[in-house]
Design an enzyme around this catalytic site. Structure first.
Site, mmCIF file in Angstrom:
data_model
loop_
_atom_site.group_PDB
_atom_site.id
_atom_site.type_symbol
_atom_site.label_atom_id
_atom_site.label_comp_id
_atom_site.label_asym_id
_atom_site.label_seq_id
_atom_site.Cartn_x
_atom_site.Cartn_y
_atom_site.Cartn_z
ATOM 1 N N ARG A 101 0.846 -1.192 0.000
ATOM 2 C CA ARG A 101 0.000 0.000 0.000
ATOM 3 C C ARG A 101 0.880 1.241 0.000
ATOM 4 O O ARG A 101 1.752 1.385 0.860
ATOM 5 C CB ARG A 101 -0.859 -0.020 1.274
ATOM 6 C CG ARG A 101 -2.065 0.873 1.217
ATOM 7 C CD ARG A 101 -2.977 0.550 2.381
ATOM 8 N NE ARG A 101 -2.623 1.310 3.560
ATOM 9 C CZ ARG A 101 -3.481 2.059 4.241
ATOM 10 N NH1 ARG A 101 -4.737 2.123 3.885
ATOM 11 N NH2 ARG A 101 -3.107 2.717 5.310
ATOM 12 N N THR A 105 -1.032 7.520 -1.272
ATOM 13 C CA THR A 105 -2.284 7.372 -2.038
ATOM 14 C C THR A 105 -3.171 6.255 -1.496
ATOM 15 O O THR A 105 -4.352 6.182 -1.838
ATOM 16 C CB THR A 105 -1.978 7.038 -3.507
ATOM 17 O OG1 THR A 105 -1.302 5.761 -3.542
ATOM 18 C CG2 THR A 105 -1.104 8.092 -4.157
ATOM 19 N N ASP A 196 -0.567 0.199 12.269
ATOM 20 C CA ASP A 196 -0.068 -0.533 11.100
ATOM 21 C C ASP A 196 0.295 -1.956 11.521
ATOM 22 O O ASP A 196 1.239 -2.177 12.274
ATOM 23 C CB ASP A 196 1.159 0.186 10.524
ATOM 24 C CG ASP A 196 1.565 -0.429 9.189
ATOM 25 O OD1 ASP A 196 1.864 -1.652 9.156
ATOM 26 O OD2 ASP A 196 1.552 0.277 8.172
ATOM 27 N N ASP A 199 3.887 -3.231 10.700
ATOM 28 C CA ASP A 199 4.897 -2.581 11.537
ATOM 29 C C ASP A 199 4.875 -3.153 12.949
ATOM 30 O O ASP A 199 5.922 -3.376 13.562
ATOM 31 C CB ASP A 199 4.653 -1.070 11.599
ATOM 32 C CG ASP A 199 5.066 -0.367 10.321
ATOM 33 O OD1 ASP A 199 5.675 -1.015 9.439
ATOM 34 O OD2 ASP A 199 4.775 0.840 10.185
HETATM 35 N N1 URA Z 1 -3.317 -1.412 7.244
HETATM 36 C C1 URA Z 1 -2.943 -1.431 8.538
HETATM 37 O O1 URA Z 1 -1.962 -2.080 8.901
HETATM 38 N N2 URA Z 1 -3.658 -0.704 9.432
HETATM 39 C C2 URA Z 1 -4.747 0.013 9.078
HETATM 40 O O2 URA Z 1 -5.372 0.645 9.930
HETATM 41 C C3 URA Z 1 -5.128 0.015 7.708
HETATM 42 C C4 URA Z 1 -4.399 -0.720 6.816
#
Ligand code: URA
Length: 204
Positions: A101, A105, A196, A199
């Site tokens: 991702r 964007t 995330d 992460d």
């Molecule tokens: N991806 C993630 O890791 N967390 C989110 O809140 C949205 C997409």
């Protein structure tokens, strides 16, 4: 087609996953645990067939799994959900779809794909965060094009926007999730969410 996990242990695990103080080592274990609950839910209706076995005392007709399974994590965060599937279903095939991702964007870009034969299998896509639904729809498109006919999607936290996107593009795909959250923020993160996932899983 949306199934939200309804189990007190699921709620407990999710709260600990959401807690920003949970370190990566604990986060990985919790991700494994909630994925195990979801794996059981997403396979509750798998077909079985008769098999005769002899117990130490007598012969019986038991039931064994009749439908081959494939699990396809969307890299990289989906990797944190694979282990329960390979443990519960030792014959499962594992495929990989790499989608990243763009942080500005929020549009997914494909960078890797390695898939087993998919025809005749229940193909379960695992992606912990169903945010905009862009990655999930893209992965489901790829798998459909590669011959999958029975597709399932398993997520840990979902946003209504993502659920709507998947339902619009793939109305026959059941979605299993541990939580349906409120909304996306301006950066397309899920609220309240857990941040995330990749992460937090990998400590990046
Ligand atoms: N991806 C993630 O890791 N967390 C989110 O809140 C949205 C997409």
């Amino acid at each position: 087609m949306l199934h939200v996990l309804d189990h007190p242990l699921g709620a407990h695990i999710l709260t600990r996953l959401r807690d920003r103080a949970t370190p990566p080592a604990a986060f990985r274990i919790l991700a494994y645990q909630v994925s195990l609950l979801l794996a059981l839910e997403a396979t509750r209706d798998l077909t079985t067939r008769d098999q005769v076995v002899e117990t130490p005392l007598e012969k019986i007709v038991g039931r064994v799994l009749a439908k081959p399974l494939a699990v396809v994590p969307i890299l990289r965060a989906g990797l944190g959900m694979v282990q329960p599937f390979t443990e519960l279903f030792p014959d499962v095939s594992v495929g990989y779809v790499g989608l990243e991702r763009d942080h500005v964007t929020a549009v997914a870009r494909s960078y890797y794909q390695k898939l087993p034969p998919l025809a005749g299998k229940r193909v379960i896509v695992v992606d912990p965060m169903l945010a905009t639904g862009g990655s999930a729809v893209q992965a489901l498109d790829v798998l459909r094009a590669e011959g999958a006919t029975e597709l399932f999607l398993v997520c840990i936290v979902s946003a209504p926007e993502g659920v709507r996107a998947v339902e619009a593009a793939h109305p026959s795909v059941p979605i299993f999730t541990a939580a349906l959250d409120r909304e996306l923020n301006a950066k397309k993160y899920i609220l309240p969410g857990l941040g995330d996932f990749g992460d937090r899983l990998y400590g990046t």
